[in-house]
Write a protein that holds these residues in place. Structure first.
Motif, PDB file in Angstrom:
ATOM      1  N   LYS A 183     -54.739  27.111  52.245  1.00 21.65           N
ATOM      2  CA  LYS A 183     -53.401  27.223  52.826  1.00 21.65           C
ATOM      3  C   LYS A 183     -52.544  28.276  52.130  1.00 21.65           C
ATOM      4  O   LYS A 183     -51.766  28.983  52.781  1.00 21.65           O
ATOM      5  CB  LYS A 183     -52.693  25.866  52.744  1.00 21.65           C
ATOM      6  CG  LYS A 183     -53.314  24.764  53.585  1.00 21.65           C
ATOM      7  CD  LYS A 183     -52.563  23.457  53.375  1.00 21.65           C
ATOM      8  CE  LYS A 183     -53.122  22.322  54.189  1.00 21.65           C
ATOM      9  NZ  LYS A 183     -52.405  21.048  53.933  1.00 21.65           N
ATOM     10  N   GLU A 184     -52.674  28.373  50.803  1.00 21.21           N
ATOM     11  CA  GLU A 184     -51.754  29.209  50.030  1.00 21.21           C
ATOM     12  C   GLU A 184     -52.230  30.639  49.818  1.00 21.21           C
ATOM     13  O   GLU A 184     -51.409  31.557  49.697  1.00 21.21           O
ATOM     14  CB  GLU A 184     -51.493  28.551  48.668  1.00 21.21           C
ATOM     15  CG  GLU A 184     -50.765  27.210  48.781  1.00 21.21           C
ATOM     16  CD  GLU A 184     -50.745  26.440  47.478  1.00 21.21           C
ATOM     17  OE1 GLU A 184     -51.193  27.019  46.445  1.00 21.21           O
ATOM     18  OE2 GLU A 184     -50.297  25.279  47.474  1.00 21.21           O
ATOM     19  N   GLU A 185     -53.535  30.845  49.775  1.00 19.88           N
ATOM     20  CA  GLU A 185     -54.065  32.167  49.419  1.00 19.88           C
ATOM     21  C   GLU A 185     -54.685  32.914  50.596  1.00 19.88           C
ATOM     22  O   GLU A 185     -55.121  34.058  50.441  1.00 19.88           O
ATOM     23  CB  GLU A 185     -55.113  32.038  48.297  1.00 19.88           C
ATOM     24  CG  GLU A 185     -54.539  31.567  46.976  1.00 19.88           C
ATOM     25  CD  GLU A 185     -53.563  32.584  46.377  1.00 19.88           C
ATOM     26  OE1 GLU A 185     -53.808  33.803  46.521  1.00 19.88           O
ATOM     27  OE2 GLU A 185     -52.553  32.163  45.785  1.00 19.88           O
ATOM     28  N   ASN A 186     -54.722  32.299  51.763  1.00 18.63           N
ATOM     29  CA  ASN A 186     -55.334  32.945  52.928  1.00 18.63           C
ATOM     30  C   ASN A 186     -54.340  32.995  54.082  1.00 18.63           C
ATOM     31  O   ASN A 186     -53.508  32.106  54.234  1.00 18.63           O
ATOM     32  CB  ASN A 186     -56.589  32.176  53.364  1.00 18.63           C
ATOM     33  CG  ASN A 186     -57.663  32.184  52.299  1.00 18.63           C
ATOM     34  OD1 ASN A 186     -58.491  33.074  52.232  1.00 18.63           O
ATOM     35  ND2 ASN A 186     -57.645  31.172  51.430  1.00 18.63           N
ATOM     36  N   ILE A 187     -54.434  34.038  54.874  1.00 26.38           N
ATOM     37  CA  ILE A 187     -53.568  34.218  56.034  1.00 26.38           C
ATOM     38  C   ILE A 187     -54.446  34.213  57.281  1.00 26.38           C
ATOM     39  O   ILE A 187     -55.320  35.075  57.436  1.00 26.38           O
ATOM     40  CB  ILE A 187     -52.808  35.557  55.962  1.00 26.38           C
ATOM     41  CG1 ILE A 187     -52.095  35.719  54.628  1.00 26.38           C
ATOM     42  CG2 ILE A 187     -51.825  35.675  57.120  1.00 26.38           C
ATOM     43  CD1 ILE A 187     -51.609  37.143  54.386  1.00 26.38           C
TER      44      ILE A 187
ATOM     45  N   GLU B 257     -57.582  33.031  40.529  1.00 26.61           N
ATOM     46  CA  GLU B 257     -56.877  34.309  40.560  1.00 26.61           C
ATOM     47  C   GLU B 257     -56.006  34.409  41.800  1.00 26.61           C
ATOM     48  O   GLU B 257     -56.439  34.071  42.896  1.00 26.61           O
ATOM     49  CB  GLU B 257     -57.873  35.476  40.559  1.00 26.61           C
ATOM     50  CG  GLU B 257     -58.714  35.585  39.309  1.00 26.61           C
ATOM     51  CD  GLU B 257     -59.623  36.795  39.357  1.00 26.61           C
ATOM     52  OE1 GLU B 257     -59.162  37.853  39.835  1.00 26.61           O
ATOM     53  OE2 GLU B 257     -60.795  36.683  38.955  1.00 26.61           O
ATOM     54  N   LYS B 258     -54.806  34.888  41.643  1.00 30.45           N
ATOM     55  CA  LYS B 258     -53.933  35.127  42.777  1.00 30.45           C
ATOM     56  C   LYS B 258     -54.396  36.381  43.530  1.00 30.45           C
ATOM     57  O   LYS B 258     -54.892  37.323  42.927  1.00 30.45           O
ATOM     58  CB  LYS B 258     -52.488  35.321  42.315  1.00 30.45           C
ATOM     59  CG  LYS B 258     -51.822  34.052  41.815  1.00 30.45           C
ATOM     60  CD  LYS B 258     -51.520  33.115  42.974  1.00 30.45           C
ATOM     61  CE  LYS B 258     -50.752  31.894  42.510  1.00 30.45           C
ATOM     62  NZ  LYS B 258     -50.519  30.945  43.628  1.00 30.45           N
ATOM     63  N   GLY B 259     -54.211  36.347  44.844  1.00 31.15           N
ATOM     64  CA  GLY B 259     -54.486  37.535  45.635  1.00 31.15           C
ATOM     65  C   GLY B 259     -55.931  37.754  46.010  1.00 31.15           C
ATOM     66  O   GLY B 259     -56.292  38.834  46.479  1.00 31.15           O
ATOM     67  N   LYS B 260     -56.780  36.745  45.812  1.00 32.96           N
ATOM     68  CA  LYS B 260     -58.204  36.914  46.139  1.00 32.96           C
ATOM     69  C   LYS B 260     -58.588  36.170  47.417  1.00 32.96           C
ATOM     70  O   LYS B 260     -59.774  36.075  47.744  1.00 32.96           O
ATOM     71  CB  LYS B 260     -59.078  36.434  44.978  1.00 32.96           C
ATOM     72  CG  LYS B 260     -59.025  37.333  43.751  1.00 32.96           C
ATOM     73  CD  LYS B 260     -59.554  38.723  44.051  1.00 32.96           C
ATOM     74  CE  LYS B 260     -59.567  39.594  42.797  1.00 32.96           C
ATOM     75  NZ  LYS B 260     -60.055  40.968  43.097  1.00 32.96           N
ATOM     76  N   GLY B 261     -57.607  35.634  48.117  1.00 29.03           N
ATOM     77  CA  GLY B 261     -57.904  35.060  49.420  1.00 29.03           C
ATOM     78  C   GLY B 261     -58.042  36.161  50.464  1.00 29.03           C
ATOM     79  O   GLY B 261     -58.031  37.355  50.145  1.00 29.03           O
ATOM     80  N   PHE B 262     -58.169  35.774  51.724  1.00 34.50           N
ATOM     81  CA  PHE B 262     -58.416  36.737  52.787  1.00 34.50           C
ATOM     82  C   PHE B 262     -57.297  36.739  53.821  1.00 34.50           C
ATOM     83  O   PHE B 262     -56.625  35.732  54.046  1.00 34.50           O
ATOM     84  CB  PHE B 262     -59.725  36.399  53.514  1.00 34.50           C
ATOM     85  CG  PHE B 262     -60.953  36.466  52.647  1.00 34.50           C
ATOM     86  CD1 PHE B 262     -61.365  37.662  52.088  1.00 34.50           C
ATOM     87  CD2 PHE B 262     -61.690  35.318  52.387  1.00 34.50           C
ATOM     88  CE1 PHE B 262     -62.493  37.721  51.292  1.00 34.50           C
ATOM     89  CE2 PHE B 262     -62.828  35.365  51.598  1.00 34.50           C
ATOM     90  CZ  PHE B 262     -63.233  36.579  51.039  1.00 34.50           C
ATOM     91  N   ALA B 263     -57.158  37.874  54.474  1.00 30.94           N
ATOM     92  CA  ALA B 263     -56.408  37.943  55.724  1.00 30.94           C
ATOM     93  C   ALA B 263     -57.439  37.876  56.836  1.00 30.94           C
ATOM     94  O   ALA B 263     -58.306  38.747  56.948  1.00 30.94           O
ATOM     95  CB  ALA B 263     -55.606  39.236  55.806  1.00 30.94           C
ATOM     96  N   VAL B 264     -57.386  36.811  57.627  1.00 29.07           N
ATOM     97  CA  VAL B 264     -58.376  36.572  58.685  1.00 29.07           C
ATOM     98  C   VAL B 264     -57.771  37.002  60.012  1.00 29.07           C
ATOM     99  O   VAL B 264     -56.718  36.500  60.421  1.00 29.07           O
ATOM    100  CB  VAL B 264     -58.789  35.083  58.736  1.00 29.07           C
ATOM    101  CG1 VAL B 264     -59.862  34.866  59.798  1.00 29.07           C
ATOM    102  CG2 VAL B 264     -59.284  34.613  57.363  1.00 29.07           C
ATOM    103  N   LEU B 265     -58.442  37.938  60.682  1.00 28.77           N
ATOM    104  CA  LEU B 265     -57.958  38.501  61.946  1.00 28.77           C
ATOM    105  C   LEU B 265     -58.838  37.991  63.071  1.00 28.77           C
ATOM    106  O   LEU B 265     -59.932  38.497  63.303  1.00 28.77           O
ATOM    107  CB  LEU B 265     -57.987  40.034  61.880  1.00 28.77           C
ATOM    108  CG  LEU B 265     -57.301  40.651  60.650  1.00 28.77           C
ATOM    109  CD1 LEU B 265     -57.551  42.152  60.602  1.00 28.77           C
ATOM    110  CD2 LEU B 265     -55.806  40.357  60.667  1.00 28.77           C
ATOM    111  N   SER B 266     -58.356  36.968  63.744  1.00 30.16           N
ATOM    112  CA  SER B 266     -59.138  36.311  64.788  1.00 30.16           C
ATOM    113  C   SER B 266     -58.905  37.000  66.136  1.00 30.16           C
ATOM    114  O   SER B 266     -57.770  37.117  66.588  1.00 30.16           O
ATOM    115  CB  SER B 266     -58.738  34.836  64.871  1.00 30.16           C
ATOM    116  OG  SER B 266     -59.460  34.176  65.871  1.00 30.16           O
ATOM    117  N   CYS B 267     -59.988  37.431  66.774  1.00 27.72           N
ATOM    118  CA  CYS B 267     -59.883  38.195  68.032  1.00 27.72           C
ATOM    119  C   CYS B 267     -60.416  37.427  69.240  1.00 27.72           C
ATOM    120  O   CYS B 267     -60.593  38.016  70.315  1.00 27.72           O
ATOM    121  CB  CYS B 267     -60.642  39.518  67.902  1.00 27.72           C
ATOM    122  SG  CYS B 267     -60.004  40.597  66.599  1.00 27.72           S
ATOM    123  N   GLU B 268     -60.709  36.156  69.094  1.00 30.87           N
ATOM    124  CA  GLU B 268     -61.212  35.374  70.216  1.00 30.87           C
ATOM    125  C   GLU B 268     -60.131  35.208  71.294  1.00 30.87           C
ATOM    126  O   GLU B 268     -58.941  35.164  70.988  1.00 30.87           O
ATOM    127  CB  GLU B 268     -61.682  33.993  69.748  1.00 30.87           C
ATOM    128  CG  GLU B 268     -62.987  34.002  68.975  1.00 30.87           C
ATOM    129  CD  GLU B 268     -62.846  34.395  67.519  1.00 30.87           C
ATOM    130  OE1 GLU B 268     -63.863  34.476  66.817  1.00 30.87           O
ATOM    131  OE2 GLU B 268     -61.707  34.629  67.064  1.00 30.87           O
TER     132      GLU B 268
END
Length: 497
Positions: free
Chosen positions: A211-215, A169-180
């Motif tokens: 690579k394609e579905e996650n940021i 399914e398209k759009g089911k990856g994550f936006a990962v916000l790294s705060c380290e």
């Protein structure tokens, strides 16, 4: 006294914003004070102001810490946050009950429950702060571990479970916000995840999905979080009317820069909620601003201020000479070397002064002095070199800061207890890498000119020979002589205009 929970708040007549039921749309690796006073606070405000309607499920990134998890779950994810400090010279002490957290999981004892979150179709964001050591690749981690020891390993396992559930399914990856607190934290995290995907032979389809579905967003975080107020907790709970075992405290100032696509602005309505969060295609100018102005002001001022008799940052702000030295360094020597619009730089500098004068934080100068060699190199040296390049002259305050550094590190004794310097006849600890302390111990009896040359020409310290900067060696040696003959305070007096 009753423990904090929704029923307790209702009984006490609490009239603040509370979100009871909402989908878990954010997974957060880290249950500690910082993320709860930063990310979870921002989510809470978006819930109230914009109907973001999201809960955060917390995950312990390392084994242990059971009491914190138990307290969070006993309190139904609720906790009281105090943001305290100065704003425009006004004392602020704002209280808010945070209701954006749903629960806290231990992936070591609740592995299946943790992995079940990957199969939640509404989960969209992953936030993390696993300390600077957290984003590291450990080749000994195995896919079969429950869970993998490293944080990137845990995240790879989680992403693979997501891929197996929704990979088509398209759009089911994550936006990962790294705060380290490392450079390019999001990019470094993605590199580690891709290494595990290949090491564990999880397949090209999974690698392409990562690579394609996650940021993977690199971010800059800025807020001092002082955490659980141990000495005040009993009194605070008495005033609140309930027992809160995970009270959190931090400064009023907060700023978050997220490097990612503009589409995130629609998904994360920070701007609409009036929050100090910026989504941009390049976070580095803002990191440079923080490092050079905030951290640079600390590093250029605190060693001299300590030698001048001060012990905490707030008291330095009450001294006209020390404060004048810091302001001259910021406004006349650091800001002219930066590239962001002047108005943004001046606003940030003004906030720095308020932050340093925070009446709720006793920020010890000796704590800031730790590892000052690498700090001066990263925080002050670029501004000094940038000033020389732009004006063909030495910046007087930043040059003096190098003399303060040398004077502070001119210790008297190195033994099994560490390296010690002297201030007014009393010893103070000098803390840095062993090789640096051994260098200063070997040179401790040299005169100012000889010591200055040895320090500035030490390429192991600076990555280059600073004696090659025209006039710097002589200027620092002269400043060091003034410190040794008249004191650090007199040098500050002589520098400020």
């Amino acid at each position: 006294m009753k423990k904090l929970c929704y029923k307790t708040l209702e009984e006490t007549g609490y009239d603040g914003y509370l979100l009871k039921d909402a989908p878990e749309r954010i997974l957060q690796f880290g249950e500690g004070n910082f993320l709860r006073a930063f990310v979870d606070y921002f989510v809470d405000v978006m819930n109230e102001k914009c109907g973001f309607n999201s809960k955060v499920v917390l995950v312990q990134p390392i084994e242990g810490g059971e009491r914190i998890r138990e307290f969070i779950n006993e309190q139904e994810g609720l906790y009281t946050l105090f943001l305290r400090g100065n704003e425009d010279g006004r004392k602020v002490n704002d209280k808010r009950v945070i209701s954006s957290v749903s629960r806290c999981l231990n992936p070591y004892s609740e592995y299946e429950t943790y992995m079940e979150c990957a199969r939640n179709p509404e989960l969209r964001f992953i936030a993390c702060n696993t300390t600077e050591a957290g984003i590291q690749y450990d080749a000994s981690c195995r896919f079969e571990d429950r869970p993998a020891a490293s944080y990137p390993g845990k995240l790879t396992q989680f992403l693979y479970a997501r891929f197996k559930a929704f990979g088509k399914e398209k759009g089911k990856g994550f936006a990962v916000l790294s705060c380290e607190l490392i450079d390019d934290n999001g990019k470094e995290l993605e590199k580690c995840v891709l290494k595990y995907a290949r090491q564990w032979n999880l397949g090209d389809d999974f690698v392409n999905w990562i690579k394609e579905e996650n940021i993977f967003c690199s971010t800059l975080v800025d807020r001092i979080v002082t955490g659980y107020p141990r000495n005040e907790a009993a009194e605070i709970c008495e005033e609140l009317g309930y027992e809160d075992n995970v009270i959190d405290t931090g400064e009023v100032f907060g700023f978050w820069v997220i490097e990612g696509p503009q589409s995130l602005k629609e998904e994360l309505p920070f701007e609409k909620a009036g929050l100090p969060v910026l989504i941009t295609d390049n976070h580095k100018p803002y990191k440079q601003r923080k490092v050079r102005i905030l951290n640079g002001a600390h590093t250029s001022m605190v060693l001299g201020a300590y030698l001048a008799g001060q012990d905490i940052v707030r008291d330095c702000m009450k001294d006209d000479v020390i404060r004048g030295f810091m302001n001259q360094a910021i406004y006349q020597e650091i800001i002219p070397t930066l590239t962001l619009p002047e108005e943004e730089l001046l606003d940030f500098a003004k906030a720095v002064t308020d932050r340093f004068d925070n009446p709720f934080i006793d920020h010890a100068l000796l704590s800031i002095s730790l590892n000052s060699t690498s700090k001066w190199k990263a925080r002050v040296m670029p501004s000094l070199k940038g000033y020389v390049e732009k004006f063909d002259a030495l910046p007087e305050c930043l040059t003096a800061s190098l003399a303060f550094y040398i004077a502070f590190y001119r210790g008297v004794r190195l033994d099994e207890n560490g390296f010690a310097g002297l201030r007014d006849g009393k010893e103070y600890p000098i803390s840095d890498d062993k090789s640096i302390l051994e260098f200063y111990d070997a040179h401790k009896k040299e005169d100012a000119q000889t010591l200055t040359k040895a320090v500035l020409s030490n390429t192991a310290f600076w990555g280059e020979d600073l004696t090659q900067i025209p006039g710097l060696e002589q200027a620092v040696a002269e400043d060091l002589n003034i410190i040794e003959e008249k004191g650090a305070y007199e040098l500050m007096k002589g520098v400020i205009k």
